[in-house]
Each structure stands twice: as C-alpha cells, then as structure tokens.
Design an enzyme around this catalytic site. Structure first.
Site, PDB file in Angstrom:
ATOM      1  N   HIS A  19       0.835  -1.195   0.000  1.00  0.00           N
ATOM      2  CA  HIS A  19       0.000   0.000   0.000  1.00  0.00           C
ATOM      3  C   HIS A  19       0.875   1.252   0.000  1.00  0.00           C
ATOM      4  O   HIS A  19       2.098   1.168  -0.021  1.00  0.00           O
ATOM      5  CB  HIS A  19      -1.048  -0.033   1.119  1.00  0.00           C
ATOM      6  N   HIS A  22       3.831   1.516   2.433  1.00  0.00           N
ATOM      7  CA  HIS A  22       5.015   0.743   2.034  1.00  0.00           C
ATOM      8  C   HIS A  22       5.733   1.439   0.881  1.00  0.00           C
ATOM      9  O   HIS A  22       6.958   1.528   0.851  1.00  0.00           O
ATOM     10  CB  HIS A  22       4.616  -0.673   1.571  1.00  0.00           C
ATOM     11  N   CYS A 127       0.318  -9.006  20.807  1.00  0.00           N
ATOM     12  CA  CYS A 127      -0.544  -8.525  19.710  1.00  0.00           C
ATOM     13  C   CYS A 127      -0.039  -9.147  18.425  1.00  0.00           C
ATOM     14  O   CYS A 127       1.110  -8.909  18.023  1.00  0.00           O
ATOM     15  CB  CYS A 127      -0.506  -7.005  19.610  1.00  0.00           C
ATOM     16  N   CYS A 130       0.982  -6.679  15.534  1.00  0.00           N
ATOM     17  CA  CYS A 130       2.334  -6.107  15.684  1.00  0.00           C
ATOM     18  C   CYS A 130       3.391  -7.204  15.717  1.00  0.00           C
ATOM     19  O   CYS A 130       4.569  -6.916  15.592  1.00  0.00           O
ATOM     20  CB  CYS A 130       2.514  -5.372  17.009  1.00  0.00           C
ATOM     21  N   CYS A 144      -4.185  -3.503  22.295  1.00  0.00           N
ATOM     22  CA  CYS A 144      -2.907  -3.073  21.732  1.00  0.00           C
ATOM     23  C   CYS A 144      -2.966  -1.563  21.491  1.00  0.00           C
ATOM     24  O   CYS A 144      -3.931  -1.070  20.909  1.00  0.00           O
ATOM     25  CB  CYS A 144      -2.672  -3.814  20.414  1.00  0.00           C
ATOM     26  N   HIS A 147      -2.984  -1.113  17.389  1.00  0.00           N
ATOM     27  CA  HIS A 147      -4.093  -1.651  16.588  1.00  0.00           C
ATOM     28  C   HIS A 147      -5.452  -1.553  17.267  1.00  0.00           C
ATOM     29  O   HIS A 147      -6.468  -1.794  16.632  1.00  0.00           O
ATOM     30  CB  HIS A 147      -3.787  -3.103  16.201  1.00  0.00           C
ATOM     31  N   LYS A 295      -3.589   6.364  10.609  1.00  0.00           N
ATOM     32  CA  LYS A 295      -2.501   5.662   9.930  1.00  0.00           C
ATOM     33  C   LYS A 295      -3.101   4.672   8.939  1.00  0.00           C
ATOM     34  O   LYS A 295      -4.053   3.970   9.254  1.00  0.00           O
ATOM     35  CB  LYS A 295      -1.651   4.904  10.944  1.00  0.00           C
ATOM     36  N   LYS A 298      -3.958  -2.105   6.816  1.00  0.00           N
ATOM     37  CA  LYS A 298      -4.998  -3.036   6.439  1.00  0.00           C
ATOM     38  C   LYS A 298      -6.050  -3.132   7.551  1.00  0.00           C
ATOM     39  O   LYS A 298      -7.241  -3.239   7.280  1.00  0.00           O
ATOM     40  CB  LYS A 298      -4.379  -4.415   6.192  1.00  0.00           C
TER      41      LYS A 298
HETATM   42  O1  ME8 Z   1       6.534  -3.902  10.323  1.00  0.00           O
HETATM   43  N1  ME8 Z   1       2.880   5.517   6.544  1.00  0.00           N
HETATM   44  O2  ME8 Z   1       6.198  -4.756   8.214  1.00  0.00           O
HETATM   45  P1  ME8 Z   1       4.975  -3.903   7.647  1.00  0.00           P
HETATM   46  C1  ME8 Z   1       4.209   5.442   6.338  1.00  0.00           C
HETATM   47  N2  ME8 Z   1       7.658  -6.817   8.755  1.00  0.00           N
HETATM   48  N3  ME8 Z   1       4.868   4.281   6.308  1.00  0.00           N
HETATM   49  C2  ME8 Z   1       4.168   3.167   6.496  1.00  0.00           C
HETATM   50  C3  ME8 Z   1       2.779   3.166   6.714  1.00  0.00           C
HETATM   51  C4  ME8 Z   1       2.119   4.412   6.727  1.00  0.00           C
HETATM   52  N4  ME8 Z   1       0.821   4.552   6.892  1.00  0.00           N
HETATM   53  N5  ME8 Z   1       2.374   1.900   6.864  1.00  0.00           N
HETATM   54  C5  ME8 Z   1       3.471   1.124   6.723  1.00  0.00           C
HETATM   55  C6  ME8 Z   1       6.770  -4.704   9.436  1.00  0.00           C
HETATM   56  N6  ME8 Z   1       4.557   1.884   6.502  1.00  0.00           N
HETATM   57  C7  ME8 Z   1       7.855  -5.728   9.631  1.00  0.00           C
HETATM   58  C8  ME8 Z   1       9.180  -5.036   9.413  1.00  0.00           C
HETATM   59  S1  ME8 Z   1      11.844  -5.049   9.211  1.00  0.00           S
HETATM   60  C9  ME8 Z   1      13.078  -6.059   9.772  1.00  0.00           C
HETATM   61  C10 ME8 Z   1      10.371  -5.896   9.601  1.00  0.00           C
HETATM   62  C11 ME8 Z   1       5.931   1.432   6.270  1.00  0.00           C
HETATM   63  O3  ME8 Z   1       4.559  -4.577   6.396  1.00  0.00           O
HETATM   64  C12 ME8 Z   1       6.858   1.909   7.384  1.00  0.00           C
HETATM   65  O4  ME8 Z   1       8.155   1.983   6.883  1.00  0.00           O
HETATM   66  O5  ME8 Z   1       3.961  -3.691   8.700  1.00  0.00           O
HETATM   67  C13 ME8 Z   1       6.733   0.778   8.386  1.00  0.00           C
HETATM   68  O6  ME8 Z   1       7.830   0.753   9.272  1.00  0.00           O
HETATM   69  C14 ME8 Z   1       6.714  -0.410   7.473  1.00  0.00           C
HETATM   70  O7  ME8 Z   1       5.944   0.018   6.328  1.00  0.00           O
HETATM   71  C15 ME8 Z   1       6.044  -1.595   8.158  1.00  0.00           C
HETATM   72  O8  ME8 Z   1       5.669  -2.545   7.227  1.00  0.00           O
END
Ligand code: ME8
Length: 502
Positions: A19, A22, A127, A130, A144, A147, A295, A298
């Site tokens: 999304h 990301h 959670c 998270c 949490c 969330h 924020k 999903k």
């Molecule tokens: O946390 N605004 O993965 P994730 C800005 N797998 N950036 C955002 C965002 C938003 N609304 N939503 C997500 C994880 N991000 C773990 C990480 S790393 C060793 C493991 C970005 O799929 C932001 O960089 O939930 C956040 O830290 C990351 O997506 C989390 O992606």
C-alpha cells in the site's frame, strides 16, 4: 576508491498487498540511493519480505492455504510493485530463503554461545498484528496501543534474549555515534526508552510452527522479529559468504517507519553486539502517512493502492508527490486533492511549463536550436547554491528539502524568462543569451530531479537535445554551470505533465 553507499527498507509482511505506506518508505530509500549513484558511489539497495510468524500463519489459514503457498503468492506482488514504481533495488530477500535461514541460525547460535539467550517462562500479552509483546501497563483498556485490538494473554516457555544486559553498552554506543538516528528527536526517544530500563524479550515461540527452528532446541521456532531483523545481514552474506559480509556490512542507513523504531534501534544493535557484529551506521526514521487523520493500514481499512494512482498521475507524478509533500521524519497527510494540487503546481505549472516554454521560444526565435549559456549568467550562482543544498539534503535523507531546493532553480529560471520576455524579442544575440541560460538551468534541474522523476527528467534531457543518460551523469562534474552545448536541436513534444482538474 569508489565510496560505498548502502541502504535498506523494512521487509514487509506478506499479509497485505503493497500500500501507499510501504511505497512511501521504499520510494524514499530508492530516491536517496539514486542520488548516491549520481554522485558516483557504489550503491546497494536491499528490500524484501517478512514471511514467517503467527500473523502470516493465521492469514494463510484463513485463506485455506499452507503458509508456503500463501507467501509464494504475495511476495512477488512486492517485487512487481517496486518494479512498476521504478524502484531500482539490488537485492530482494525473502525470509523463507535458505540463505536467510542459514544466517539466522548462525546469529542465534552466536548470541546463545555468548550467554545472552536463556530459557524462561513468558507471562504477558501478545498482539499478533504487531507480532509484539506488551506488558500490562502498555495496553490501553486491555487493547494493543497501535491496533486497538485485544492483545492475547500468553504464558509459555520461551527463550529470552537478555536485552537488560545491554543498557549501558547501547547508551555508550549512541554516545559515540550522536548522528546515528535521524531525525534527532527520534534519537532522544530511543535514549529515553533505554534509560527507562530494558526488559528481556522472547526470541522463540513454542506454539508456533511457521518459522525457523532454534538450532539447539527444535521444539521452538524463532520469534519473527529476531528472524526479520536478521535479514539485513543475511542478505549481505552473513552465514553464507564471509568475504561479501565483510565488504558490505555495516550499511549506511536503515530506512524505517516510526512504528518499528524500538525493534531497530534497541533490539537490533543489542543482538548484533551480542554476536560481536558492528551495528549499522544509521537509521533514517520516517513518520506515518495518514489518511483522514488515521494511519493507513490493512487493519483500519483505509488502504490506498499505489498502482491505481500511477495510472492517473504517472509513476513520476506519484513518486514526486510522496517525496516532496512530506518532510521525511514527520507525519504526512495523504489526500487525493493534495496530490492533484501538488502535481498541478510543481509539475504541470513549474517544471512542465518551463520545459514547454523553453522549447517554444527556441523553436520560434532560435531556429529550433538551443543557444549556449553565458558563463556569467545570473542563474549560475543560483544553480551552484541549489546543487549544494540539494546534495546536503539528499545525503541527510531529506528528499522534500532536496526537491524544494531544486524547484528554487526552476522558479528562478521561470522568473528570468518573465523578466526578459524573450518571446517578445526579435531573434538575435539578446534572445540567445536569455534562452542559453534557461536551457542550461533546465539541464541542471533535470539532473537534480532525476532521483524523483527518473523517466520524465530523461525525456526533458532528450528533448533539449542532449545525448546519453542522466543516470550516467555525475553530481559535481555535470552539474557545473556552462556545459549545455550550443546548437542542439530542441524538440517540443506532448505535455509531460498534463494538468489535472482540481
Ligand atoms: O513492520 N505511513 O512490516 P509492515 C508510512 N515486517 N509508512 C508506512 C505506513 C504508513 N501509513 N504503513 C506502513 C513490518 N509503513 C515488519 C518489518 S523489518 C526487519 C520488519 C511502512 O509490512 C513503514 O516503513 O507492517 C513501516 O515501518 C513499514 O511500512 C512496516 O511494514
């Protein structure tokens, strides 16, 4: 020796399609890497997917698939999205790959051998969204804090990483590396958190199957965060290629969102210290992109798909908006109206209009061939200042500031045209002087804008009659004033950024 520059994005959970949030972190990382490539650095950008853990297992169960089938379906969507968004990554790691597993086993064993992993009983909350443990007073009404969903009570035998032993070592390390976390207020947050006292954390789950079994006790699988963080070294050869690892680690920047700062800036350096590995050089922490004040995620359902927006605004329009509209480190507000407004003002009106104007006047007043710039143009100093400011901003992981500086040169060039009104002049040396300077400024602008606008900057380059590729230019060499060769054929072409209706 060619300077090295290496950066990473988080590895994303394969429970959701890519999304806007990301895309934001990934595009910022890509643009900063592209700037370093323009500076001639030997660049490496690592991204990937986080595929183990309870959350993935639950999503797979709900989809009626095995975890393996499930992750194999979703992971390619990330690689595809980054290709479509012109993200030039050098490696894409999946935590289900063998090279990763081998590195994780080595890291676990190293921490275990150092005496920093011990068995104990975990009693507390978890959670799944998270994939994080919470103590009672971190919960909000039993939910949490992120969330707002129920955090399950868990009591099970776990192996623990003795994080509590690392408080002083972490504080000492941050003391010696005062600029490691950007922006600075995030550093203060991390230091405050460490000073508040660190709890040991679980590195294994006994009730989970989908993960990497511990090397000394296969009743347990590795906790997903220990597994995931390790990607940053396993992708660089840890556990599989010592020479590669020695050459590539530590990386310059981990680009992460503020939600995962504790894992990255507290757990991760402690895990590395335990294993006798140097921490990374830096963390560039971004804020959240919010939609309607929430924020995007999903769980909240307000997910915006990047791939739909690129159909309408083009890849470059979309990239530019994300990079320019939010100061990296602060929260940003995504809105469709905001995207249209910024696209129209900065791309259609400023850059697009400058390129079109220059081509029209050169066609009408200079016989279609671009004149050479003057060495003593008043724009030369503006350009030199802008190159300096943009360079500092890109190096500091501040794309919006770099683009703001670049757009100052665009504005100065448009003002230069408005002041001299070459379209009202008769063909001759006066017109040539004004247009040579404008072309030269535009040539420098498109080099500077290339990390944000890889395709359209190259197209403007071609239209003003320049050969070769911008990504083969060098900041400091090709950004010097005076290199536009007089006599090149300038072409008008279709508008690159057609105006959108507000
Ligand atoms: O946390 N605004 O993965 P994730 C800005 N797998 N950036 C955002 C965002 C938003 N609304 N939503 C997500 C994880 N991000 C773990 C990480 S790393 C060793 C493991 C970005 O799929 C932001 O960089 O939930 C956040 O830290 C990351 O997506 C989390 O992606």
């Amino acid at each position: 020796m060619v300077p090295k520059f290496s950066a990473t994005t988080p590895i994303y959970y394969v429970t959701a399609k890519p999304h806007l949030g990301h895309a934001y972190t990934t595009i910022v990382t890509d643009a900063v890497c592209r700037w370093h490539r323009l500076c001639g650095d030997d660049v490496h950008l690592l991204t990937g997917t986080d595929e183990h853990g309870l959350k993935v297992q639950q999503y797979a169960d709900a989809a009626g698939k095995t975890p393996r089938e499930f992750v194999d379906e979703i992971a390619p969507l990330y690689a595809d999205a980054w290709r479509q968004l012109d993200v030039k990554y050098d490696d894409f790691i999946r935590t289900t790959e063998d090279r990763h597993k081998r590195g994780v086993l080595k890291l676990l064993q190293a921490c275990y051998d150092a005496g920093d992993i011990e068995v104990d009983v975990y009693r507390g909350h978890y959670c799944v969204a998270c994939e994080a443990y919470y103590v009672e007073d971190e919960l909000v009404d039993g939910n949490c804090p992120i969330h707002k969903t129920k955090a399950a009570y868990v009591e099970e035998e776990n192996y623990f990483f003795r994080l509590s032993r690392f408080e002083q070592r972490l504080l000492d390390w941050y003391d010696k590396h005062p600029d490691a976390i950007s922006p600075n207020f995030r550093r203060n947050e991390v230091i405050g958190f460490i000073k508040g006292g660190l709890n040991d954390f679980s590195v294994s789950r006994k009730t989970l199957k989908w993960g990497i079994p511990l090397p000394w006790d296969n009743q347990h699988v590795t906790y997903v965060w220990f597994d995931a963080l390790s990607n940053y070294i396993t992708a660089h050869g840890y556990g599989t290629d010592d020479q590669q690892f020695a050459e590539r680690w530590p990386v310059d920047w981990h680009f992460i969102g503020k939600d995962i700062i504790r894992f990255h800036c507290v757990y991760w350096p402690a895990m590395l210290m335990s294993a006798g590995i140097e921490p990374p050089k830096g963390w560039a922490v971004g804020g959240f992109l919010m939609v309607g004040g929430e924020k995007m995620s999903k769980t909240t359902g307000n997910v915006v798909s990047p791939l739909e927006l690129i159909d309408e605004f083009g890849v470059d329009g979309f990239r530019y908006y994300l990079l320019a509209d939010t100061v990296y480190g602060n929260d940003g507000d995504f809105s469709y109206e905001g995207l249209v407004a910024r696209y129209n003002s900065d791309l259609a009106n400023n850059l697009g209009n400058l390129a079109a104007r220059v081509a029209t006047v050169v066609e009408k007043k200079c016989g279609g061939r671009g004149p050479a710039p003057r060495p003593d143009s008043p724009l030369a100093q503006v350009a030199a200042d802008v190159v300096r400011d943009a360079d500092a901003a890109w190096r500091g992981a501040q794309p919006s500031r770099a683009l703001e500086a670049t757009w100052n040169l665009i504005r100065a060039t448009n003002a230069h045209l408005e002041q001299h009104e070459p379209w009202k002049m008769e063909p001759g040396t006066a017109v040539d002087a004004v247009m040579g300077d404008a072309l030269e400024a535009l040539r420098i602008v498109v080099i500077l804008a290339n990390p944000a606008l890889p395709t359209t900057s190259q197209e403007i380059w071609r239209r003003i009659g320049l050969a070769g590729r911008i990504d083969e230019c060098r900041v400091g060499v090709d950004t010097q004033w005076g290199l536009y060769p007089g006599g090149s054929v300038v072409e008008k072409g279709e508008p690159l950024f057609p105006r959108k209706k507000a």
